[in-house]
Design a protein around this motif. Structure first.
Motif, PDB file in Angstrom:
ATOM      1  N   ASN A 206      34.282  52.389 -60.739  1.00 20.42           N
ATOM      2  CA  ASN A 206      33.354  51.157 -60.797  1.00 20.42           C
ATOM      3  C   ASN A 206      32.659  50.879 -59.132  1.00 20.42           C
ATOM      4  N   THR A 207      32.351  49.643 -59.088  1.00 24.92           N
ATOM      5  CA  THR A 207      31.672  49.611 -57.669  1.00 24.92           C
ATOM      6  C   THR A 207      32.338  48.637 -56.862  1.00 24.92           C
ATOM      7  N   ASP A 208      33.579  48.433 -57.558  1.00 27.83           N
ATOM      8  CA  ASP A 208      34.296  47.450 -56.725  1.00 27.83           C
ATOM      9  C   ASP A 208      34.865  48.091 -55.276  1.00 27.83           C
ATOM     10  N   ASP A 209      34.257  47.094 -54.313  1.00 24.43           N
ATOM     11  CA  ASP A 209      34.494  47.767 -52.963  1.00 24.43           C
ATOM     12  C   ASP A 209      35.663  47.125 -52.176  1.00 24.43           C
ATOM     13  N   ARG A 210      36.462  46.183 -52.864  1.00 19.53           N
ATOM     14  CA  ARG A 210      37.565  45.513 -52.240  1.00 19.53           C
ATOM     15  C   ARG A 210      38.726  46.467 -51.878  1.00 19.53           C
ATOM     16  N   TYR A 211      39.283  46.459 -50.763  1.00 23.80           N
ATOM     17  CA  TYR A 211      40.344  47.621 -50.495  1.00 23.80           C
ATOM     18  C   TYR A 211      41.513  47.418 -51.279  1.00 23.80           C
ATOM     19  N   PHE A 212      41.728  46.045 -51.608  1.00 24.64           N
ATOM     20  CA  PHE A 212      42.936  45.723 -52.357  1.00 24.64           C
ATOM     21  C   PHE A 212      42.496  45.092 -53.610  1.00 24.64           C
ATOM     22  N   THR A 213      43.333  45.092 -54.610  1.00 24.87           N
ATOM     23  CA  THR A 213      42.876  44.585 -56.103  1.00 24.87           C
ATOM     24  C   THR A 213      43.721  43.717 -56.457  1.00 24.87           C
ATOM     25  N   ASP A 214      44.851  43.419 -55.439  1.00 24.79           N
ATOM     26  CA  ASP A 214      46.053  42.250 -55.971  1.00 24.79           C
ATOM     27  C   ASP A 214      45.197  41.005 -56.271  1.00 24.79           C
ATOM     28  N   ALA A 215      46.057  40.040 -57.095  1.00 21.45           N
ATOM     29  CA  ALA A 215      45.450  38.696 -57.705  1.00 21.45           C
ATOM     30  C   ALA A 215      45.335  37.778 -56.619  1.00 21.45           C
ATOM     31  N   HIS A 216      46.123  37.745 -55.616  1.00 21.80           N
ATOM     32  CA  HIS A 216      46.032  37.023 -54.264  1.00 21.80           C
ATOM     33  C   HIS A 216      45.819  37.663 -53.069  1.00 21.80           C
ATOM     34  N   GLN A 217      44.544  37.240 -52.335  1.00 19.52           N
ATOM     35  CA  GLN A 217      44.408  37.989 -51.472  1.00 19.52           C
ATOM     36  C   GLN A 217      43.917  36.758 -50.236  1.00 19.52           C
ATOM     37  N   CYS A 218      44.628  36.748 -49.325  1.00 21.38           N
ATOM     38  CA  CYS A 218      44.328  35.500 -48.220  1.00 21.38           C
ATOM     39  C   CYS A 218      44.940  35.631 -46.946  1.00 21.38           C
ATOM     40  N   MET A 219      44.543  35.002 -46.042  1.00 22.39           N
ATOM     41  CA  MET A 219      45.148  35.021 -44.564  1.00 22.39           C
ATOM     42  C   MET A 219      45.646  33.433 -44.184  1.00 22.39           C
ATOM     43  N   PRO A 220      46.801  33.525 -43.467  1.00 20.99           N
ATOM     44  CA  PRO A 220      47.205  32.237 -43.080  1.00 20.99           C
ATOM     45  C   PRO A 220      46.032  31.402 -42.174  1.00 20.99           C
ATOM     46  N   ASP A 221      45.780  30.282 -42.535  1.00 15.39           N
ATOM     47  CA  ASP A 221      44.674  29.695 -41.935  1.00 15.39           C
ATOM     48  C   ASP A 221      44.887  29.514 -40.574  1.00 15.39           C
ATOM     49  N   LYS A 222      45.941  29.348 -40.028  1.00 12.84           N
ATOM     50  CA  LYS A 222      46.074  29.305 -38.641  1.00 12.84           C
ATOM     51  C   LYS A 222      46.790  30.369 -37.751  1.00 12.84           C
ATOM     52  N   GLY A 223      46.857  31.497 -38.579  1.00 13.77           N
ATOM     53  CA  GLY A 223      47.538  32.870 -38.093  1.00 13.77           C
ATOM     54  C   GLY A 223      48.875  32.838 -38.704  1.00 13.77           C
TER      55      GLY A 223
END
Ligand code: FAD
Length: 400
Positions: A206-223
């Motif tokens: 397909n054309t999915d260009d995300r590196y990961f496909t996990d349900a939850h993808q995020c970064m700690p907002d203050k590091g």
């Protein structure tokens, strides 16, 4: 920027205050000593203090908490990851909920491009990659799958890393994306590497260009470091950074040891040294807002010495007139980052694990203590499960 540096300074002083509990010649007894302040050590310490009500001393030989996930503001005020880009992704709601006690999150989906044949193309290989590289116009998943099938090589039994890749995407894509990159990363030909090494990054139709496909993808907002600081901020937890296990003052004693360092180091390498691949990180700040279109660009060409360049502002969403990047150079020597997945190393690890099973007073947890590459969420899951077992054992012991 100044406000951020002040905050970091304050943070450093707060950690120092915790560290100044260092009982140089004052005897101090803890229920538990945790060696290593990375994810494994911090989660264990937090659970043992909050969940089991025990006193904990956490030590780390590095001058900071957060292990490999450590981030800090560089001289230009940009939040950078000292030991390589760390992107949080998980399919486990429980693990996300647990960490959410200590941080808010910023939604972030990681994207990687590879510099191949003079152009930047999506990595993992997807339909866009195939069309861009070969001037094709594959429009459906079926067409892309048929193309990959037409170039895939029947290798019979898949025995090594090269076999894994060429049996899925054929010789040309293997040469363009994997051969040089793997030789740089591991210092050996992909034929000498376990088939599991290349299995992590499959090709997509397909054309999915995300590196990961996990349900939850995020970064700690203050590091990450802020998140660790909150995790370890408990009246029952003391933290000593810049403190190795070997030179811990004799005045400190404990009942139980949680070991998140290299398992062979705990046993004084008596069965030999477990091999690791290391990395050298080169940080640089550039006088422009942005240098590349995504957070990470891979350089699979063997003649380019670095494997990838990461631009941190993509990960953190930070706005600034300058930008900070990091080049990664694989290395034989240095901090242990990637366990070498070959049969001899795995055999040596199994013999160390057998020694560990005979040490009920020590709990081995984390990527170095279990000699395997794990993502952060997996280590959090491993530590939570390990704590539950340990806590159940302590409860049983307290009854007898
Ligand atoms: P560590 O974070 O390594 O912590 C162990 C700590 O123990 C270290 O701080 C060390 O100094 C300390 N220690 C060791 N021996 C001693 C001793 N004798 N005395 C005192 N202290 C000691 N995972 C993801 O989910 N997403 C990513 O994007 C990602 N990117 C990565 C990029 C790179 C380059 C690398 C190498 C790993 C990446 N990971 C990523 C994996 C992630 O780093 C690990 O899952 C995580 O760090 C494991 O935590 P840990 O506590 O087991 O180990």
């Amino acid at each position: 920027r100044i406000a951020r540096q002040l905050q970091d300074g304050l943070f450093a002083r707060q950690v120092a205050r915790i560290s100044s509990a260092r009982p140089a010649n004052r005897a101090r007894h803890y229920d538990v000593l945790v060696v290593g302040a990375g994810f494994a050590g911090a989660v264990m310490a937090e659970r043992i203090a909050s969940g089991s009500g025990k006193s904990v001393l956490v030590i780390d030989k590095r001058p900071h908490i957060a292990g490999n996930a450590y981030d800090h503001h560089d001289d230009a005020g940009i939040l950078v990851h000292k030991y390589g880009p760390h992107i949080f992704h998980t399919n486990s709601r429980d693990i996300l909920d647990y960490l959410s006690r200590f941080t808010g999150w910023r939604p972030y989906e990681h994207r990687v491009l590879a510099y191949v044949d003079g152009q930047l193309v999506p990595m993992p290989i997807n339909r866009t990659t195939l069309n861009a590289l070969y001037g094709m116009n594959l429009e459906t998943e079926e067409e892309a799958a048929a193309y990959l099938q037409s170039v895939a090589i029947d290798v019979g039994e898949v025995r090594n890393s090269r076999d894994t890749v060429v049996s899925q995407v054929g010789q040309d894509l293997y040469a363009k994306f994997f051969e040089g990159y793997t030789r740089k990363q591991w210092g050996v030909d992909p034929r000498e590497l376990d088939k599991s090494v290349a299995a992590r990054v499959p090709a997509r139709t397909n054309t999915d260009d995300r590196y990961f496909t996990d349900a939850h993808q995020c970064m700690p907002d203050k590091g990450y470091t802020r998140m660790f600081r909150k995790m370890l901020n408990h009246p029952q937890i003391d933290v000593l950074t810049g403190q190795g296990y070997d030179d811990l003052p004799e005045t400190i004693s404990w009942e139980h040891l949680v070991w998140t360092g290299p398992i062979d180091e705990y046993f004084h390498h008596r069965l030999g040294h477990l091999p690791y691949r290391s990395l050298r990180f080169e940080h640089e700040t550039l006088p422009q807002e942005q240098v590349q279109p995504v957070a990470t660009v891979n350089y699979p060409d063997y003649d380019v010495p670095h494997t990838r360049i990461t631009e941190f502002k993509h990960l953190t969403g930070q706005q600034a007139e300058v930008t900070s990047i990091m080049r990664e150079y694989p290395a034989d020597e240095g901090d242990p980052y990637y366990p070498v997945p070959n049969p001899a190393a795995q055999d040596m690890y199994r013999r160390y694990a057998a020694l560990a099973r005979d040490c009920p007073e020590v709990t081995f947890v984390g990527r170095l203590a279990t000699y395997r590459y794990y993502n952060m969420d997996q280590i959090v899951g491993q530590a939570l499960a390990t704590w539950r077992r340990l806590d159940a054992r302590w409860r049983l012991e307290s009854l007898s």
